[in-house]
Design a protein around this motif. Structure first.
Motif, PDB file in Angstrom:
ATOM      1  N   TYR A 265     -18.200  13.078   7.991  1.00 13.98           N
ATOM      2  CA  TYR A 265     -18.736  12.985   6.635  1.00 13.98           C
ATOM      3  C   TYR A 265     -20.086  13.689   6.562  1.00 13.98           C
TER       4      TYR A 265
ATOM      5  N   VAL B  33     -16.778   3.322  11.587  1.00 11.48           N
ATOM      6  CA  VAL B  33     -16.262   2.490  12.676  1.00 11.48           C
ATOM      7  C   VAL B  33     -17.311   2.382  13.780  1.00 11.48           C
TER       8      VAL B  33
ATOM      9  N   ARG C 297     -18.148  11.347  14.661  1.00 14.02           N
ATOM     10  CA  ARG C 297     -17.291  10.464  15.449  1.00 14.02           C
ATOM     11  C   ARG C 297     -16.851  11.277  16.655  1.00 14.02           C
TER      12      ARG C 297
ATOM     13  N   ASP D  22     -19.697   5.310  15.663  1.00 17.74           N
ATOM     14  CA  ASP D  22     -20.086   6.455  14.839  1.00 17.74           C
ATOM     15  C   ASP D  22     -21.601   6.639  14.898  1.00 17.74           C
TER      16      ASP D  22
ATOM     17  N   PHE E 170     -17.908   7.160   0.657  1.00 16.78           N
ATOM     18  CA  PHE E 170     -17.381   7.047   2.019  1.00 16.78           C
ATOM     19  C   PHE E 170     -17.592   5.624   2.512  1.00 16.78           C
ATOM     20  N   ASN E 171     -16.539   5.015   3.052  1.00 18.87           N
ATOM     21  CA  ASN E 171     -16.674   3.666   3.594  1.00 18.87           C
ATOM     22  C   ASN E 171     -15.829   3.453   4.849  1.00 18.87           C
ATOM     23  N   ASP E 172     -15.503   4.518   5.565  1.00 16.72           N
ATOM     24  CA  ASP E 172     -14.654   4.446   6.752  1.00 16.72           C
ATOM     25  C   ASP E 172     -15.486   4.538   8.032  1.00 16.72           C
TER      26      ASP E 172
END
Length: 71
Positions: A23, A57, A17, A60, A53-55
């Motif tokens: 990650y 946006v 990011r 990315d 992991f599921n963040d």
């Protein structure tokens, strides 16, 4: 959308990011047009799930790499 190379289910993943690595881990699932697939090549769209992991946006970047042992 895969921009360059290919995305593989058995590859390692690095999600960045901006300049920060958010990650590093593995692929949980990889789909192309509702089908489970082993790889997706450049130019195609896909859905990807990351283990633990599921963040994710907008903006990315996901890099897929393979670790190989040279003898």
């Amino acid at each position: 959308r895969v921009l360059d190379g290919e995305l593989r289910r058995n590859g390692k993943i690095r999600l960045t990011r901006g300049a920060d690595v958010v990650y590093e881990g593995e692929v949980a699932s990889l789909k192309h047009e509702k089908d489970d697939v082993r790889e997706v090549r450049s130019g195609f769209e896909c859905g990807i799930g990351l283990k633990n992991f599921n963040d994710v946006v907008i903006g990315d970047m996901i890099e897929c790499y393979i670790l190989e042992k040279k003898s």
